[in-house]
Motif scaffolding. Sequence first.
Motif, PDB file in Angstrom:
ATOM      1  N   ASN A 159      -5.550  -4.020  -6.160  1.00 13.21           N
ATOM      2  CA  ASN A 159      -4.521  -2.603  -6.433  1.00 13.21           C
ATOM      3  C   ASN A 159      -5.401  -1.030  -6.454  1.00 13.21           C
ATOM      4  N   SER A 160      -6.589  -1.730  -6.057  1.00 15.35           N
ATOM      5  CA  SER A 160      -7.650  -0.485  -5.634  1.00 15.35           C
ATOM      6  C   SER A 160      -6.604  -0.056  -4.438  1.00 15.35           C
ATOM      7  N   GLY A 171       1.215  -1.056   0.157  1.00 17.87           N
ATOM      8  CA  GLY A 171      -0.154   0.323   0.300  1.00 17.87           C
ATOM      9  C   GLY A 171       0.982   1.188  -0.013  1.00 17.87           C
ATOM     10  N   CYS A 172       2.244   1.155  -0.121  1.00 21.56           N
ATOM     11  CA  CYS A 172       3.021   2.032   0.325  1.00 21.56           C
ATOM     12  C   CYS A 172       3.436   1.919  -1.474  1.00 21.56           C
ATOM     13  N   CYS A 202       4.875  -6.879  -2.002  1.00 23.40           N
ATOM     14  CA  CYS A 202       5.807  -5.892  -3.549  1.00 23.40           C
ATOM     15  C   CYS A 202       7.144  -5.771  -2.745  1.00 23.40           C
ATOM     16  N   PHE A 203       8.216  -6.344  -3.426  1.00 28.10           N
ATOM     17  CA  PHE A 203       9.863  -5.766  -2.823  1.00 28.10           C
ATOM     18  C   PHE A 203      10.512  -5.000  -3.869  1.00 28.10           C
ATOM     19  N   VAL A 204      10.651  -4.358  -3.905  1.00 31.75           N
ATOM     20  CA  VAL A 204      11.474  -2.865  -4.561  1.00 31.75           C
ATOM     21  C   VAL A 204      13.143  -3.284  -4.400  1.00 31.75           C
ATOM     22  N   LYS A 261       0.709   0.936  -5.647  1.00 25.91           N
ATOM     23  CA  LYS A 261      -0.080  -0.257  -5.181  1.00 25.91           C
ATOM     24  C   LYS A 261      -0.727  -0.021  -6.889  1.00 25.91           C
ATOM     25  N   THR A 262      -0.862   1.122  -7.078  1.00 27.67           N
ATOM     26  CA  THR A 262      -1.482   1.473  -8.842  1.00 27.67           C
ATOM     27  C   THR A 262      -0.683   0.211  -9.718  1.00 27.67           C
TER      28      THR A 262
END
Length: 272
Positions: free
Chosen positions: A133-134, A99-100, A201-203, A167-168
């Motif tokens: 992804n909302s 969500g970040c 998600c991993f960045v 997130k989207t």
Amino acid sequence: MIPDKTSFKNVPYTCSGGSVKPLFGCKTSHYRFRYIKSRCNITVVNNTMHGKSISAQLNEQGDSVFLPWQENHITSLRLEAPLQANIGVKFFYTANMHGCKFYVDTIKRSNDVVVYHANAKEEDPGGDNRAPNSQLPACVQKLDELHGMAQREYGNIIQKNIISFGKTNYFKDANPLVALKKVRVLPVGIRKRKAEWGGKCFVYAYPAGGKWKFYYQTFGQVSYDRPSGAGNVILGAITGHWKYLHKLRTEGKTGIVRPFSVISSGEIPILG
């Protein structure tokens, strides 16, 4: 040990990082971290049923850099350009996101960049029956406001924003998985069941020609609450839904549509 770049295509990576004190912050919504104090050495271990897990041990001579997160705040650090001779820092990563939003700004007359991790949970605590992804408009706006505020605190060294990844973007490939299950799941006549996405998600980044190249990995699973109770069991038997009855008996109330795995991965696009 730094993970092999190709492994991110198939192996989910969860991560954590050591606690480091920000250079300044606490009185604002922006926690700015020092590059040298964010260096670390990382350990990668098998995470049973969930791929691999990365943990960090702070070390000012370490070969990796970790950017933490803070609820309802934005964190940042100036990520120094990688050295050409395959020495020094060779890997960057930030805390898992669900969500970040992740931002990258270039710096004038430098190959260094500023990386940011923004969180606005207060504006969007989540909810049922929403696409993976909302995100509420108020949350999207708050995240961008946090980024703008943090940019201003860096002053006139900022050149431009080149990555704005939220997130989207990183959960969009999970949408069809949930939608498919909502269409396919239930025996006719038995109450509808809700498919749920649970993922992160991993960045991360690797050096590329004296600069940093940023990547992402989205992983998770889709599960649902399988209808139970005497009424549903009787109805399933009457309508001949033996597969449903078998799974209810052998797997229980929770069904897995998509097991825990990598959903998508790749290079994060640079803004035009």
